[in-house]
Design an enzyme around this catalytic site. Structure first.
Site, PDB file in Angstrom:
ATOM      1  N   HIS A 121     -53.572   1.951  36.536  1.00  0.00           N
ATOM      2  CA  HIS A 121     -52.936   2.533  37.718  1.00  0.00           C
ATOM      3  C   HIS A 121     -52.665   1.494  38.789  1.00  0.00           C
ATOM      4  O   HIS A 121     -52.716   1.807  39.973  1.00  0.00           O
ATOM      5  CB  HIS A 121     -53.805   3.643  38.301  1.00  0.00           C
ATOM      6  CG  HIS A 121     -53.899   4.842  37.412  1.00  0.00           C
ATOM      7  ND1 HIS A 121     -53.127   5.961  37.597  1.00  0.00           N
ATOM      8  CD2 HIS A 121     -54.653   5.079  36.336  1.00  0.00           C
ATOM      9  CE1 HIS A 121     -53.423   6.843  36.663  1.00  0.00           C
ATOM     10  NE2 HIS A 121     -54.349   6.324  35.885  1.00  0.00           N
TER      11      HIS A 121
ATOM     12  N   ASP B 167     -49.927  -0.732  38.441  1.00  0.00           N
ATOM     13  CA  ASP B 167     -48.487  -1.017  38.528  1.00  0.00           C
ATOM     14  C   ASP B 167     -47.822  -0.192  39.610  1.00  0.00           C
ATOM     15  O   ASP B 167     -46.995  -0.689  40.372  1.00  0.00           O
ATOM     16  CB  ASP B 167     -47.779  -0.858  37.170  1.00  0.00           C
ATOM     17  CG  ASP B 167     -48.023   0.474  36.494  1.00  0.00           C
ATOM     18  OD1 ASP B 167     -48.827   1.278  37.006  1.00  0.00           O
ATOM     19  OD2 ASP B 167     -47.407   0.719  35.439  1.00  0.00           O
TER      20      ASP B 167
ATOM     21  N   GLY C 139     -48.911  10.669  23.481  1.00  0.00           N
ATOM     22  CA  GLY C 139     -49.872  11.207  24.456  1.00  0.00           C
ATOM     23  C   GLY C 139     -51.249  10.599  24.337  1.00  0.00           C
ATOM     24  O   GLY C 139     -52.233  11.185  24.772  1.00  0.00           O
TER      25      GLY C 139
ATOM     26  N   GLY D  20     -52.023   7.434  25.501  1.00  0.00           N
ATOM     27  CA  GLY D  20     -52.208   6.320  26.430  1.00  0.00           C
ATOM     28  C   GLY D  20     -51.694   5.006  25.873  1.00  0.00           C
ATOM     29  O   GLY D  20     -51.983   3.941  26.407  1.00  0.00           O
TER      30      GLY D  20
ATOM     31  N   SER E  32     -48.429   4.417  25.465  1.00  0.00           N
ATOM     32  CA  SER E  32     -47.060   4.265  25.969  1.00  0.00           C
ATOM     33  C   SER E  32     -45.987   4.571  24.945  1.00  0.00           C
ATOM     34  O   SER E  32     -44.970   3.878  24.869  1.00  0.00           O
ATOM     35  CB  SER E  32     -46.844   2.854  26.531  1.00  0.00           C
ATOM     36  OG  SER E  32     -47.884   2.518  27.372  1.00  0.00           O
ATOM     37  N   SER E  33     -46.206   5.606  24.161  1.00  0.00           N
ATOM     38  CA  SER E  33     -45.173   6.010  23.201  1.00  0.00           C
ATOM     39  C   SER E  33     -43.877   6.368  23.923  1.00  0.00           C
ATOM     40  O   SER E  33     -42.783   6.139  23.409  1.00  0.00           O
ATOM     41  CB  SER E  33     -45.648   7.197  22.359  1.00  0.00           C
ATOM     42  OG  SER E  33     -45.787   8.360  23.158  1.00  0.00           O
TER      43      SER E  33
ATOM     44  N   ASP F 291     -45.585  -0.315  31.351  1.00  0.00           N
ATOM     45  CA  ASP F 291     -45.347  -0.018  29.941  1.00  0.00           C
ATOM     46  C   ASP F 291     -43.960  -0.475  29.501  1.00  0.00           C
ATOM     47  O   ASP F 291     -43.785  -1.112  28.459  1.00  0.00           O
ATOM     48  CB  ASP F 291     -45.470   1.492  29.688  1.00  0.00           C
ATOM     49  CG  ASP F 291     -46.839   2.036  30.063  1.00  0.00           C
ATOM     50  OD1 ASP F 291     -47.604   1.301  30.719  1.00  0.00           O
ATOM     51  OD2 ASP F 291     -47.137   3.181  29.711  1.00  0.00           O
TER      52      ASP F 291
END
Ligand code: ADP
Length: 401
Positions: A32, A34, A121, A123, A125-126, A172
């Site tokens: 958290h 970025d 989902g 984490g 970064s799909s 991401d």
């Protein structure tokens, strides 16, 4: 539709090795930092989202996936320039329409098939992988590569913010765009300056999926982002020269502690300490590289390198503790996986990755000890975790068939 059946000669294939927020200290969506315009240190993982596409001679765009989500289609029209705010269905179409809306050039109708081995989902970064792969496909099909890599990443972030309604930062998408094998990407999210940091060859990363998916379009992610913004706003009332979170010192935060709720103060502590951890982790990796160059053999891990890896790993454990106790984005399952990893010899560090609220942990492990960590998770974790190992991989690229 199977992937291979849609491949025809000269059809561009986008091969995206997805980014893995190494959150070594925040890193991106997870740490958290970025969205606070701080530094992040992700790496791309060796998993990929592959898009195969070709013009269909109409104004209709059709997307399908072998990932079990519904197909969809939409018309290319001025309407796609308007943010959908997560209202388009199925949900994943918001990401795609968002990328089409950002792309700087008229696009004709396309048929596209998506295949991915990145858990959704989790984490990892799909969604950024999907956005960057889509953007790269459009570049390949139109021949328009006029945007810089940074602009491309920021446009994909905007697609996620305003079309999928996920208020993520740029980590991401930046890593999915610019990831490079064997390196971490140090991204200053204030200046968008990029520095490549070498990764020691004797370690690899084991990702452990807790089996609990997160949902970042929900309100908690946004709450944390808003509270982090509050920290800066409150500090600025007393210290007006502060422009970004990177300008805030621990002393400034202490001086205004009485002006903010304790939850906000702890979020401030997380942000400030994560910024420090990111820089220190990067420094340690550079120190290791220097040590390797000086050593006459690269076949063993010297005591000095071992000690530095332990320091770096300790930063990961600290980052997890801070994510859990100050930023409050961990879960009992993620904490359990961390405690299992902590006791396994050869595990240097472990932390949650991504936005939290579920998803995966990432473990930095001696390459020779991966089996021991897998066994410990299999035998001790109370849920069903899936694990895989990865090294630092490549960002998006085009393959012509
Ligand atoms: P993650 O941490 O995996 O990025 P997000 O919640 O940000 O988690 O994004 C997951 C969402 O992105 C999925 O629910 C889906 O809508 C979309 N998505 C990601 N990858 C794909 C894919 N390969 N095909 C279709 N949709 C995808």
């Amino acid at each position: 539709m199977s992937l291979s059946s849609s491949v025809a000669p000269s059809v561009p294939v986008i091969d995206l090795t997805h980014l893995f927020p190494l959150h070594l200290t925040q890193s991106g969506s997870g740490g958290h930092i970025d969205h606070c315009h701080g530094p992040v240190l992700p790496m791309a993982i060796t998993r990929r989202t592959v898009l195969v596409g070709r013009p269909n001679g109409t104004s209709t765009v059709r997307f399908s996936t072998d990932g079990g989500l519904p197909d969809f289609e939409f018309e290319i029209s001025p309407k796609i320039l308007e943010p959908t705010h997560a209202k388009a269905t199925p949900f994943w179409s918001n990401y795609i329409i968002g990328v089409f809306a950002q792309f700087p050039r008229n696009i004709q109708g396309l048929d596209v098939v998506v295949h991915s081995d990145i858990p959704m989902g989790g984490g990892l970064s799909s969604s950024a992988a999907l956005e960057v792969a889509t953007y790269t496909l459009l570049e390949a099909l139109t021949g328009d590569t006029s945007r810089t890599a940074v602009d491309k990443a920021l446009q994909c972030m905007k697609a996620e913010n305003d079309w999928a309604n996920v208020p993520c930062g740029c980590m991401d998408q930046t890593c999915s765009t610019m990831g490079q094998a064997g390196t971490l990407l140090l991204v200053d999210c204030l200046t968008m300056g990029i520095t490549r940091i070498p990764l020691y060859h004797g370690v690899c990363f084991l990702v452990a999926d807790s089996g609990h998916k997160h949902k970042l379009e929900g309100s908690e992610f946004k709450n944390r982002k808003d509270q982090a913004a509050d920290v800066k706003a409150i500090v600025r009332k007393t210290f007006p020269d502060v422009q970004s979170h990177q300008d805030i010192t621990p002393e400034m935060l202490e001086a205004v502690r009485k002006d903010m709720p304790d939850t906000t103060y702890r979020i401030g502590v997380h942000v400030l300490t994560e910024i420090k951890r990111v820089h220190r982790f990067a420094e340690i990796m550079v120190e290791i590289e220097t040590e390797c160059s000086a050593a006459d053999s690269d076949t063993h891990t010297s005591d000095t390198i071992e000690a530095k890896l332990r320091q770096a790993g300790q930063l990961m454990f600290e980052a997890h503790n801070s994510s859990a106790n100050n930023y409050c984005v961990s879960t009992p399952e993620l904490n359990e996986l961390i405690e299992i990893a902590r006791k396994v010899p050869g595990v240097y560090g472990s932390r949650l990755t991504g936005g939290g609220f579920g998803g995966c942990t990432v473990n930095m492990v001696d390459k020779n000890c991966v089996g021991a960590l897998e066994k410990a998770i299999r035998e001790q974790y109370s849920g069903n975790a899936t694990v895989f190992t990865t090294e630092a991989g490549e960002g998006a690229k085009v393959e012509q068939f």
